[in-house]
Design a protein around this motif. Structure first.
Motif, PDB file in Angstrom:
ATOM      1  N   ASP A  38      51.836 -16.665 -22.465  1.00 33.22           N
ATOM      2  CA  ASP A  38      52.786 -17.355 -21.591  1.00 33.22           C
ATOM      3  C   ASP A  38      53.776 -16.363 -20.963  1.00 33.22           C
ATOM      4  N   GLY A  39      53.246 -15.341 -20.289  1.00 30.73           N
ATOM      5  CA  GLY A  39      54.097 -14.384 -19.611  1.00 30.73           C
ATOM      6  C   GLY A  39      54.930 -13.534 -20.548  1.00 30.73           C
ATOM      7  N   SER A  40      54.354 -13.118 -21.662  1.00 26.68           N
ATOM      8  CA  SER A  40      55.090 -12.303 -22.635  1.00 26.68           C
ATOM      9  C   SER A  40      55.543 -10.987 -22.013  1.00 26.68           C
ATOM     10  N   THR A  41      56.697 -10.496 -22.495  1.00 26.99           N
ATOM     11  CA  THR A  41      57.241  -9.237 -21.985  1.00 26.99           C
ATOM     12  C   THR A  41      57.189  -8.125 -23.031  1.00 26.99           C
ATOM     13  N   ASP A  42      56.627  -8.401 -24.193  1.00 31.02           N
ATOM     14  CA  ASP A  42      56.463  -7.363 -25.214  1.00 31.02           C
ATOM     15  C   ASP A  42      54.994  -6.916 -25.233  1.00 31.02           C
ATOM     16  N   ASN A  43      54.503  -6.472 -26.362  1.00 30.95           N
ATOM     17  CA  ASN A  43      53.114  -5.993 -26.458  1.00 30.95           C
ATOM     18  C   ASN A  43      52.100  -7.101 -26.763  1.00 30.95           C
ATOM     19  N   SER A  44      52.551  -8.348 -26.777  1.00 28.89           N
ATOM     20  CA  SER A  44      51.634  -9.451 -27.085  1.00 28.89           C
ATOM     21  C   SER A  44      50.426  -9.503 -26.149  1.00 28.89           C
ATOM     22  N   PRO A  45      50.577  -9.344 -24.819  1.00 24.47           N
ATOM     23  CA  PRO A  45      49.399  -9.361 -23.940  1.00 24.47           C
ATOM     24  C   PRO A  45      48.389  -8.277 -24.279  1.00 24.47           C
ATOM     25  N   VAL A  46      48.877  -7.093 -24.649  1.00 26.69           N
ATOM     26  CA  VAL A  46      47.982  -5.983 -25.014  1.00 26.69           C
ATOM     27  C   VAL A  46      47.196  -6.345 -26.271  1.00 26.69           C
ATOM     28  N   ILE A  47      47.868  -6.952 -27.235  1.00 23.55           N
ATOM     29  CA  ILE A  47      47.203  -7.358 -28.478  1.00 23.55           C
ATOM     30  C   ILE A  47      46.148  -8.420 -28.185  1.00 23.55           C
ATOM     31  N   CYS A  48      46.482  -9.379 -27.335  1.00 22.81           N
ATOM     32  CA  CYS A  48      45.510 -10.420 -26.956  1.00 22.81           C
ATOM     33  C   CYS A  48      44.262  -9.801 -26.328  1.00 22.81           C
ATOM     34  N   ASP A  49      44.466  -8.892 -25.389  1.00 20.78           N
ATOM     35  CA  ASP A  49      43.331  -8.262 -24.703  1.00 20.78           C
ATOM     36  C   ASP A  49      42.496  -7.416 -25.661  1.00 20.78           C
ATOM     37  N   TYR A  50      43.152  -6.742 -26.583  1.00 24.39           N
ATOM     38  CA  TYR A  50      42.438  -5.919 -27.560  1.00 24.39           C
ATOM     39  C   TYR A  50      41.488  -6.784 -28.390  1.00 24.39           C
ATOM     40  N   TYR A  51      41.991  -7.890 -28.894  1.00 24.14           N
ATOM     41  CA  TYR A  51      41.152  -8.742 -29.742  1.00 24.14           C
ATOM     42  C   TYR A  51      40.047  -9.424 -28.938  1.00 24.14           C
ATOM     43  N   ALA A  52      40.340  -9.785 -27.698  1.00 30.85           N
ATOM     44  CA  ALA A  52      39.301 -10.383 -26.847  1.00 30.85           C
ATOM     45  C   ALA A  52      38.172  -9.395 -26.587  1.00 30.85           C
ATOM     46  N   LYS A  53      38.533  -8.119 -26.454  1.00 28.95           N
ATOM     47  CA  LYS A  53      37.527  -7.078 -26.243  1.00 28.95           C
ATOM     48  C   LYS A  53      36.734  -6.805 -27.514  1.00 28.95           C
ATOM     49  N   GLN A  54      37.413  -6.833 -28.659  1.00 31.80           N
ATOM     50  CA  GLN A  54      36.756  -6.577 -29.941  1.00 31.80           C
ATOM     51  C   GLN A  54      35.846  -7.720 -30.367  1.00 31.80           C
ATOM     52  N   TYR A  55      36.211  -8.940 -29.992  1.00 37.80           N
ATOM     53  CA  TYR A  55      35.445 -10.129 -30.418  1.00 37.80           C
ATOM     54  C   TYR A  55      35.139 -11.002 -29.200  1.00 37.80           C
ATOM     55  N   PRO A  56      34.334 -10.514 -28.261  1.00 38.58           N
ATOM     56  CA  PRO A  56      34.090 -11.242 -27.010  1.00 38.58           C
ATOM     57  C   PRO A  56      33.382 -12.579 -27.199  1.00 38.58           C
ATOM     58  N   ASP A  57      32.649 -12.739 -28.302  1.00 34.33           N
ATOM     59  CA  ASP A  57      31.943 -13.993 -28.545  1.00 34.33           C
ATOM     60  C   ASP A  57      32.827 -15.041 -29.230  1.00 34.33           C
ATOM     61  N   LEU A  58      33.978 -14.600 -29.721  1.00 35.04           N
ATOM     62  CA  LEU A  58      34.855 -15.503 -30.468  1.00 35.04           C
ATOM     63  C   LEU A  58      36.180 -15.784 -29.777  1.00 35.04           C
ATOM     64  N   ILE A  59      36.682 -14.808 -29.013  1.00 34.66           N
ATOM     65  CA  ILE A  59      38.051 -14.893 -28.508  1.00 34.66           C
ATOM     66  C   ILE A  59      38.079 -14.847 -26.985  1.00 34.66           C
ATOM     67  N   ASN A  60      38.801 -15.791 -26.401  1.00 30.14           N
ATOM     68  CA  ASN A  60      39.073 -15.797 -24.967  1.00 30.14           C
ATOM     69  C   ASN A  60      40.582 -15.690 -24.762  1.00 30.14           C
ATOM     70  N   THR A  61      40.995 -14.819 -23.858  1.00 25.26           N
ATOM     71  CA  THR A  61      42.414 -14.633 -23.559  1.00 25.26           C
ATOM     72  C   THR A  61      42.694 -15.060 -22.132  1.00 25.26           C
ATOM     73  N   TYR A  62      43.795 -15.755 -21.965  1.00 24.96           N
ATOM     74  CA  TYR A  62      44.216 -16.208 -20.632  1.00 24.96           C
ATOM     75  C   TYR A  62      45.687 -15.847 -20.463  1.00 24.96           C
ATOM     76  N   HIS A  63      46.020 -15.157 -19.359  1.00 18.76           N
ATOM     77  CA  HIS A  63      47.398 -14.769 -19.068  1.00 18.76           C
ATOM     78  C   HIS A  63      47.939 -15.636 -17.929  1.00 18.76           C
ATOM     79  N   LYS A  64      49.170 -16.087 -18.073  1.00 19.65           N
ATOM     80  CA  LYS A  64      49.789 -16.893 -17.024  1.00 19.65           C
ATOM     81  C   LYS A  64      51.284 -16.614 -16.969  1.00 19.65           C
ATOM     82  N   GLU A  65      51.936 -17.137 -15.940  1.00 17.95           N
ATOM     83  CA  GLU A  65      53.378 -16.987 -15.834  1.00 17.95           C
ATOM     84  C   GLU A  65      54.071 -17.844 -16.882  1.00 17.95           C
ATOM     85  N   ASN A  66      55.295 -17.482 -17.202  1.00 15.32           N
ATOM     86  CA  ASN A  66      56.031 -18.195 -18.248  1.00 15.32           C
ATOM     87  C   ASN A  66      56.369 -19.621 -17.817  1.00 15.32           C
ATOM     88  N   GLU A  67      55.894 -20.585 -18.615  1.00 19.37           N
ATOM     89  CA  GLU A  67      56.152 -21.999 -18.340  1.00 19.37           C
ATOM     90  C   GLU A  67      56.636 -22.755 -19.572  1.00 19.37           C
TER      91      GLU A  67
END
Length: 314
Positions: A38-67
C-alpha cells in the motif's frame, strides 16, 4: 488453488519476513500468498519483490498508491484465486499447522466460515479473545448477532477462514476509504449475511503482535467518523436480521463511550478534546443511541460517561 492468504503491507520492514515465512512454513501446501503493498516508504516493497521472485509459484506481489488498509485488503481479495481466503496482517503470523487444520475442518464440515482464536505469544499458548461458541459444532447465526452486539472479539477478519464466493467482491468500498477503525466489521457484515454454515475451532492459530506504532495506538481525527459509519451499517443489518434494536443501540452507545475515552486519553490539547467530545454529543449517532439504548446493560462507569455526553448534547 484451495487457499489464498491475503497480506496487506504498509511500512512493516521489521516484521514482514517473519510474517511471510510463517505462511511458507505451513504443513499444508495448496495455497497462494497475495502481498499488496500500500505505497510503503520503507524496505517493505523490496522484501515483497524478493519473495515473489524466490517463490514465483506461491507468491504474487502487487504495488499500489497508499489508500489505507480497507481498500488494500479489498484489492487482495479481488486478486485472490483460492476457494477460501485468509486475512493476515503483515506484522502477525500463522501457526505452522494453521492451514492444515483449516483444510481438515473444511473437508469434515463444509463450512462457509471457520472462526478460530488469536494468541499474543509466539508459542501460541495464550488466548487473546474469549469466544463462547461450542467447538466443532455449527454456530447458530443468532449467537453471532448477539456476540457482535456485546463483544468486539468476533469482529476481526484475521481470525476467520472465509469461502471466497461469499465476499462481495463487486461492491465499491471506495466511499469508505476514510474508515480506519472498524473496517473489518464493515466487511464482515455482508459476509455474515451471505453465509449459513459457521464453525468454531478452539485453537490459537494466529499470532497477534501488539505494535505500538499501529493505527490503534495513534490519534486519528477520523476515529468517530469511522466508527459511527460502521455503527450505522450495523444498524441496517441488525434491522434486516430482526435483532432487538435495544441491543444494537446499546452496542452503539458503547462505541460512543469508547470514543470519549479514546479522546480523553489522547495526547492532544484540551481545547481539541472539548471540540471532539462536543462533536460526538451533538451527532445524530449519539443522540439516537442514547434515546433508544438500554443504559442498564452498561457498566456504571460507561453509564456515567453516557450521561455526561448527553449533557454536552443539550
Amino acid at each position: 488453488m484451495f487457499f489464498s492468504v491475503v497480506i496487506p503491507v504498509y511500512n512493516v520492514e521489521n516484521y514482514l519476513e517473519e510474517c511471510i515465512q510463517s505462511v511458507l512454513n505451513q504443513t499444508f501446501r495448496d495455497f497462494e500468498i497475495i502481498l499488496i503493498d500500500d505505497g510503503s516508504t520503507d524496505n517493505s516493497p523490496v522484501i515483497c519483490d524478493y519473495y515473489a521472485k524466490q517463490y514465483p509459484d506461491l507468491i504474487n506481489t502487487y504495488h499500489k498508491e497508499n489508500e489505507g488498509l480497507l481498500l488494500t485488503r479489498r484489492k487482495g481479495f479481488e486478486l485472490s484465486n483460492g476457494k477460501y481466503i485468509l486475512s493476515l496482517d503483515s506484522d502477525d503470523m500463522l501457526r505452522s499447522d494453521t492451514i492444515e487444520i483449516l483444510y481438515n475442518e473444511i473437508k469434515r464440515s463444509n463450512p462457509d466460515v471457520i472462526v478460530f482464536d488469536f494468541s499474543c505469544d509466539k508459542e501460541y499458548k495464550t488466548k487473546r479473545n474469549n469466544l463462547s461458541f461450542t467447538p466443532g459444532q455449527l454456530i447458530d447465526k443468532t449467537e453471532i448477532y448477539k456476540v457482535i452486539n456485546t463483544d468486539a472479539s468476533f469482529n476481526n477478519l484475521a481470525n476467520k477462514c472465509i469461502k471466497r464466493e461469499l465476499i462481495n467482491l463487486d461492491y465499491d468500498y471506495t466511499k469508505y476509504k476514510f474508515v480506519s477503525n472498524g473496517e473489518d466489521l464493515l466487511q464482515l457484515l455482508p459476509i455474515i449475511d451471505n453465509a449459513e454454515r459457521f464453525i468454531y475451532i478452539n485453537e490459537n492459530l494466529y499470532y497477534y503482535r501488539t505494535n505500538e506504532n499501529s493505527i490503534t495506538h495513534s490519534f486519528s481525527e477520523n476515529y468517530f467518523r469511522s466508527v459511527s459509519t460502521v455503527g450505522y451499517e450495523l444498524r441496517k443489518y441488525m434491522e434486516k436480521w430482526s435483532v432487538n434494536k435495544k441491543f444494537v443501540y446499546t452496542r452503539n452507545m458503547r462505541t460512543c463511550v469508547g470514543v470519549f475515552i479514546y479522546i480523553f486519553n489522547a495526547n492532544i490539547k484540551i481545547n481539541k478534546k472539548c471540540k471532539y467530545i462536543k462533536e460526538i454529543a451533538k451527532s445524530d449517532f449519539f443522540k439516537s443511541s442514547y434515546k433508544n439504548c438500554n443504559l442498564s446493560l452498561l457498566p456504571i462507569k460507561q453509564r456515567i460517561v453516557a450521561h455526561f455526553l448527553f449533557l454536552f448534547s443539550i
